[in-house]
Design a protein around this motif. Structure first.
Motif, PDB file in Angstrom:
ATOM      1  N   ARG A  73       0.762  -0.921   0.344  1.00  0.00           N
ATOM      2  CA  ARG A  73      -0.652   0.382  -0.383  1.00  0.00           C
ATOM      3  C   ARG A  73       0.973   1.187  -0.038  1.00  0.00           C
ATOM      4  NH1 ARG A  73      -4.348  -2.750  -1.257  1.00  0.00           N
ATOM      5  NH2 ARG A  73      -5.136  -4.813   0.252  1.00  0.00           N
ATOM      6  N   ARG A  74       2.291   1.193   1.032  1.00  0.00           N
ATOM      7  CA  ARG A  74       2.871   2.842   0.526  1.00  0.00           C
ATOM      8  C   ARG A  74       3.388   2.608  -0.030  1.00  0.00           C
ATOM      9  NH1 ARG A  74       6.762   1.134   3.794  1.00  0.00           N
ATOM     10  NH2 ARG A  74       7.470   3.319   4.387  1.00  0.00           N
ATOM     11  N   PRO A  75       3.756   2.502  -1.184  1.00  0.00           N
ATOM     12  CA  PRO A  75       4.462   3.081  -2.658  1.00  0.00           C
ATOM     13  C   PRO A  75       3.403   4.231  -2.730  1.00  0.00           C
ATOM     14  CG  PRO A  75       5.366   0.454  -2.238  1.00  0.00           C
ATOM     15  CD  PRO A  75       4.179   0.888  -1.255  1.00  0.00           C
ATOM     16  N   PHE A  76       1.899   3.046  -3.012  1.00  0.00           N
ATOM     17  CA  PHE A  76       0.761   3.951  -3.675  1.00  0.00           C
ATOM     18  C   PHE A  76       0.584   5.151  -3.312  1.00  0.00           C
ATOM     19  CE2 PHE A  76       0.664  -0.689  -5.167  1.00  0.00           C
ATOM     20  CZ  PHE A  76      -0.313   0.006  -6.883  1.00  0.00           C
ATOM     21  N   LEU A  77       0.424   5.244  -1.574  1.00  0.00           N
ATOM     22  CA  LEU A  77       0.323   6.431  -1.014  1.00  0.00           C
ATOM     23  C   LEU A  77       1.929   7.443  -1.029  1.00  0.00           C
ATOM     24  CD1 LEU A  77      -1.728   4.381   0.405  1.00  0.00           C
ATOM     25  CD2 LEU A  77      -0.330   5.191   3.130  1.00  0.00           C
ATOM     26  N   LEU A  78       2.486   6.928  -1.698  1.00  0.00           N
ATOM     27  CA  LEU A  78       3.588   7.804  -2.118  1.00  0.00           C
ATOM     28  C   LEU A  78       3.483   8.975  -3.078  1.00  0.00           C
ATOM     29  CD1 LEU A  78       6.270   9.232  -1.155  1.00  0.00           C
ATOM     30  CD2 LEU A  78       7.520   7.549  -2.109  1.00  0.00           C
ATOM     31  N   GLY A  79       3.126   7.756  -4.666  1.00  0.00           N
ATOM     32  CA  GLY A  79       3.046   8.138  -5.780  1.00  0.00           C
ATOM     33  C   GLY A  79       2.001   8.931  -5.913  1.00  0.00           C
ATOM     34  N   GLY A  80       0.552   8.390  -5.125  1.00  0.00           N
ATOM     35  CA  GLY A  80      -0.726   9.311  -5.514  1.00  0.00           C
ATOM     36  C   GLY A  80      -0.181  10.468  -4.358  1.00  0.00           C
ATOM     37  N   GLY A  81      -0.027  10.470  -2.954  1.00  0.00           N
ATOM     38  CA  GLY A  81      -0.531  11.434  -2.582  1.00  0.00           C
ATOM     39  C   GLY A  81       0.746  12.541  -3.440  1.00  0.00           C
ATOM     40  N   ALA A  82       2.334  12.667  -4.008  1.00  0.00           N
ATOM     41  CA  ALA A  82       3.077  13.892  -4.247  1.00  0.00           C
ATOM     42  C   ALA A  82       2.003  13.956  -4.892  1.00  0.00           C
ATOM     43  CB  ALA A  82       3.969  13.076  -4.224  1.00  0.00           C
ATOM     44  N   ALA A  83       1.579  13.226  -6.216  1.00  0.00           N
ATOM     45  CA  ALA A  83       1.261  14.010  -7.492  1.00  0.00           C
ATOM     46  C   ALA A  83       0.076  15.157  -7.553  1.00  0.00           C
ATOM     47  CB  ALA A  83       0.583  12.379  -8.627  1.00  0.00           C
ATOM     48  N   THR A  84      -0.978  14.337  -6.081  1.00  0.00           N
ATOM     49  CA  THR A  84      -1.989  15.578  -5.826  1.00  0.00           C
ATOM     50  C   THR A  84      -1.782  16.256  -5.510  1.00  0.00           C
ATOM     51  OG1 THR A  84      -3.401  12.912  -5.212  1.00  0.00           O
ATOM     52  CG2 THR A  84      -4.141  14.782  -4.248  1.00  0.00           C
ATOM     53  N   ALA A  85      -0.855  16.311  -4.423  1.00  0.00           N
ATOM     54  CA  ALA A  85      -0.180  17.826  -3.869  1.00  0.00           C
ATOM     55  C   ALA A  85       0.726  18.453  -4.946  1.00  0.00           C
ATOM     56  CB  ALA A  85       0.462  17.473  -3.504  1.00  0.00           C
ATOM     57  N   ALA A  86       0.754  18.170  -6.449  1.00  0.00           N
ATOM     58  CA  ALA A  86       1.562  18.718  -7.620  1.00  0.00           C
ATOM     59  C   ALA A  86       0.377  19.637  -8.340  1.00  0.00           C
ATOM     60  CB  ALA A  86       2.462  17.907  -8.035  1.00  0.00           C
ATOM     61  N   LEU A  87      -1.039  18.352  -8.505  1.00  0.00           N
ATOM     62  CA  LEU A  87      -1.543  19.100  -9.381  1.00  0.00           C
ATOM     63  C   LEU A  87      -2.482  19.904  -8.507  1.00  0.00           C
ATOM     64  CD1 LEU A  87      -2.078  14.976 -10.911  1.00  0.00           C
ATOM     65  CD2 LEU A  87      -1.997  17.641 -11.915  1.00  0.00           C
ATOM     66  N   PHE A  88      -2.948  19.926  -7.205  1.00  0.00           N
ATOM     67  CA  PHE A  88      -4.226  20.642  -6.331  1.00  0.00           C
ATOM     68  C   PHE A  88      -3.249  21.936  -6.736  1.00  0.00           C
ATOM     69  CE2 PHE A  88      -6.066  22.447  -3.746  1.00  0.00           C
ATOM     70  CZ  PHE A  88      -6.903  22.067  -3.057  1.00  0.00           C
ATOM     71  N   ALA A  89      -1.852  21.673  -6.378  1.00  0.00           N
ATOM     72  CA  ALA A  89      -1.344  23.591  -6.752  1.00  0.00           C
ATOM     73  C   ALA A  89      -1.785  23.940  -7.988  1.00  0.00           C
ATOM     74  CB  ALA A  89      -0.243  23.399  -6.280  1.00  0.00           C
ATOM     75  N   ALA A  90      -1.544  23.301  -9.215  1.00  0.00           N
ATOM     76  CA  ALA A  90      -2.068  22.834 -10.190  1.00  0.00           C
ATOM     77  C   ALA A  90      -3.376  24.042 -10.770  1.00  0.00           C
ATOM     78  CB  ALA A  90      -1.365  22.555 -11.192  1.00  0.00           C
ATOM     79  N   LEU A  91      -4.558  23.173  -9.529  1.00  0.00           N
ATOM     80  CA  LEU A  91      -5.771  23.362 -10.225  1.00  0.00           C
ATOM     81  C   LEU A  91      -6.432  25.310 -10.222  1.00  0.00           C
ATOM     82  CD1 LEU A  91      -8.382  22.143  -9.928  1.00  0.00           C
ATOM     83  CD2 LEU A  91      -9.043  21.445  -7.697  1.00  0.00           C
ATOM     84  N   PHE A  92      -5.998  25.483  -9.046  1.00  0.00           N
ATOM     85  CA  PHE A  92      -6.075  26.575  -8.632  1.00  0.00           C
ATOM     86  C   PHE A  92      -5.173  28.136  -9.224  1.00  0.00           C
ATOM     87  CE2 PHE A  92      -8.597  24.750  -5.332  1.00  0.00           C
ATOM     88  CZ  PHE A  92      -9.448  25.214  -5.604  1.00  0.00           C
ATOM     89  N   ALA A  93      -4.786  27.411 -10.436  1.00  0.00           N
ATOM     90  CA  ALA A  93      -3.121  28.415 -10.898  1.00  0.00           C
ATOM     91  C   ALA A  93      -4.285  29.228 -12.476  1.00  0.00           C
ATOM     92  CB  ALA A  93      -2.085  27.549 -11.240  1.00  0.00           C
ATOM     93  N   GLY A  94      -5.242  28.473 -12.618  1.00  0.00           N
ATOM     94  CA  GLY A  94      -5.675  29.063 -14.274  1.00  0.00           C
ATOM     95  C   GLY A  94      -5.631  29.912 -14.286  1.00  0.00           C
ATOM     96  N   VAL A  95      -5.904  31.098 -14.876  1.00  0.00           N
ATOM     97  CA  VAL A  95      -6.056  32.130 -16.370  1.00  0.00           C
ATOM     98  C   VAL A  95      -6.880  32.222 -17.106  1.00  0.00           C
ATOM     99  CG1 VAL A  95      -3.467  32.530 -16.078  1.00  0.00           C
ATOM    100  CG2 VAL A  95      -4.674  31.612 -18.027  1.00  0.00           C
ATOM    101  N   GLY A  96      -7.552  33.437 -16.922  1.00  0.00           N
ATOM    102  CA  GLY A  96      -8.580  34.281 -18.358  1.00  0.00           C
ATOM    103  C   GLY A  96     -10.041  33.678 -17.212  1.00  0.00           C
ATOM    104  N   ASP A  97     -10.681  34.138 -17.650  1.00  0.00           N
ATOM    105  CA  ASP A  97     -12.197  33.536 -17.297  1.00  0.00           C
ATOM    106  C   ASP A  97     -13.207  32.584 -18.069  1.00  0.00           C
ATOM    107  OD1 ASP A  97     -13.424  35.602 -18.871  1.00  0.00           O
ATOM    108  OD2 ASP A  97     -12.828  37.256 -17.513  1.00  0.00           O
ATOM    109  N   GLY A  98     -14.549  32.745 -18.208  1.00  0.00           N
ATOM    110  CA  GLY A  98     -14.884  31.986 -19.166  1.00  0.00           C
ATOM    111  C   GLY A  98     -15.093  30.397 -19.308  1.00  0.00           C
ATOM    112  N   TRP A  99     -14.983  29.803 -20.385  1.00  0.00           N
ATOM    113  CA  TRP A  99     -15.398  28.780 -21.126  1.00  0.00           C
ATOM    114  C   TRP A  99     -14.083  28.599 -21.157  1.00  0.00           C
ATOM    115  CZ3 TRP A  99     -19.616  25.901 -19.551  1.00  0.00           C
ATOM    116  CH2 TRP A  99     -20.796  26.028 -20.289  1.00  0.00           C
ATOM    117  N   GLY A 100     -12.829  28.630 -21.464  1.00  0.00           N
ATOM    118  CA  GLY A 100     -11.609  28.240 -21.403  1.00  0.00           C
ATOM    119  C   GLY A 100     -10.772  28.038 -19.996  1.00  0.00           C
ATOM    120  N   ALA A 101     -11.442  29.281 -19.291  1.00  0.00           N
ATOM    121  CA  ALA A 101     -10.680  28.838 -18.156  1.00  0.00           C
ATOM    122  C   ALA A 101     -11.109  27.883 -17.366  1.00  0.00           C
ATOM    123  CB  ALA A 101     -10.049  29.882 -16.910  1.00  0.00           C
TER     124      ALA A 101
END
Length: 420
Positions: A73-101
């Protein structure tokens, strides 16, 4: 089996920093981010929050069977958790507004939810493997829910505070990075703390037929239905905090106090719920907790005429019920899994987390529909004057809907497994 060690209990519990932050912040801020920063209509925004998590309903059982087959289980915890952290930071980093954002947010959220599945499913499965003792599982899960409450409190109150402190689009970006860092801390702590914890290996290759195994187990199916339906109500309440504070109470800053009142009691009442579980059983404890939550949530319907201190007090009562609604189903789950086939803990946990994910995703979607029916007007600044219908919708979605969904599924609760 020997009682779990403090290190394992603490390490396992700290994984809830990941589940608490990811389960809280998108449900809390993604809907207002879309409606009041990207000018996405409320109903569409609700769908955008739902679709990526709906994908997890299909994918979580796959992640569970993969971790079952690998037998670690632990290798999945490490890989999945680290990827989640990086992608979460990117989630609210969008620019602009409307349908593209909005499309950017939907795509990143889909990737983030997929990464999170590889953390969450093995993490939940570990509870059935760390100990076979009936009461020790309640103890283990009580630690987990206490940290979960702390994670929800820190992320749920802290994320809006960071957003408001910085302000504008930059506020969301800084908040995303801060929450991503919290997720990474929880990932590393859980991986290190659970080193040496037992794990079962099931080398059988996953198949589509396997995914139906869990749903054929009547006790599991009924418990999952209760937990998932209640999750819809909790997801709606979570999504509605920002709107409730801003439109009903007329004070957006009240969001922090409401969150502290809702989650804070969980840190104090876990020993109480543990004693309730020992005295009357987990099933009865869940019924009591759900009824308490429903009464308090319905009581918040009078928030418009109550003084602020009374609103916070009622929210705290709802928080006491919420704590029990979390700990008892999660403590009953390992009992059900072990009574059937403990070797497939990942499979059962994958289906379980899929139901939970769907419920928490449907909550914001349902709240978005309620707002749309009430005539809520989207914008890029959040300062639009809303109609009385929109204000009423914000109130109903935050109070009556969660109260109803807390008690509606209770007749489905399965008979409790006899302690060994």
């Amino acid at each position: 089996m020997q009682p779990t060690t403090t290190r394992v209990r603490a390490g396992y519990a700290l994984g809830s920093l990941v589940t608490g932050a990811f389960g809280t912040v998108p449900g809390l801020l993604l809907l207002p981010y879309l409606t009041d920063s990207l000018a996405v209509p409320a109903a569409v925004a609700g769908a955008l929050v739902l679709v990526p998590k709906a994908w997890d309903v299909l994918f979580n059982p796959v992640a569970g069977r993969i971790s079952d087959r690998v037998g670690a289980r632990r290798p999945f915890l490490l890989g999945g958790g680290a990827a989640t952290a990086a992608l979460f930071a990117a989630l609210f980093a969008g620019v602009g507004d409307g349908w593209g954002a909005a499309a950017y947010v939907a795509a990143v959220f889909l990737l983030c939810a997929t990464a999170y599945a590889f953390f969450q499913v093995p993490y939940v499965a570990m509870a059935a493997e760390i100990t076979d003792d009936y009461h020790e599982r309640t103890r283990l899960l009580a630690w987990r829910v206490a940290v979960l409450a702390l994670a929800i409190l820190v992320s749920g109150a802290g994320a809006p505070a960071v957003r408001d402190l910085v302000g504008g689009a930059d506020g969301y970006r800084v908040m995303g990075v801060a929450v991503g860092a919290l997720i990474l801390v929880g990932t590393l702590a859980s991986v290190v703390g659970t080193r040496g914890a037992p794990v079962r290996r099931d080398p059988a290759a996953p198949s589509a037929r396997d995914f139906l195994v869990a749903l054929r187990v009547r006790a599991f199916r009924r418990l999952l239905a209760v937990f998932s339906v209640q999750a819809v109500g909790l997801g709606a309440m979570l999504a509605g905090v920002d709107y409730f504070a801003r439109l009903v109470l007329g004070d957006r800053s009240a969001q922090t106090a409401l969150f502290a009142a809702f989650v804070g009691p969980a840190l104090l009442v876990m020993p109480l719920w543990q004693r309730v579980g020992r005295r009357v059983g987990k099933r009865t404890g869940l019924v009591v907790a759900s009824a308490l939550f429903a009464v308090a949530a319905a009581g918040l319907g009078a928030a418009g005429v109550l003084p602020g201190a009374a609103v916070v007090a009622v929210m705290a009562v709802a928080g006491v019920g919420y704590a029990g609604m979390q700990v008892f189903p999660m403590a009953m789950l390992p009992d059900v899994i072990s009574s059937v086939d403990g070797r497939r803990a990942g499979l059962f946990s994958g289906v379980w987390t899929a139901g939970e994910t769907l419920g928490l995703a449907l909550g914001p979607g349902a709240y978005g529909v309620v707002l749309a029916v009430g005539g809520y007007a989207a914008s890029t600044s959040g300062d639009v004057t809303q109609t009385s219908g929109a204000v009423l919708a914000a109130l109903v979605g935050f109070t009556a809907l969660p109260a109803l969904l807390a008690v509606l599924p209770l007749p489905l609760l399965p008979r409790e497994e006899t302690p060994r």
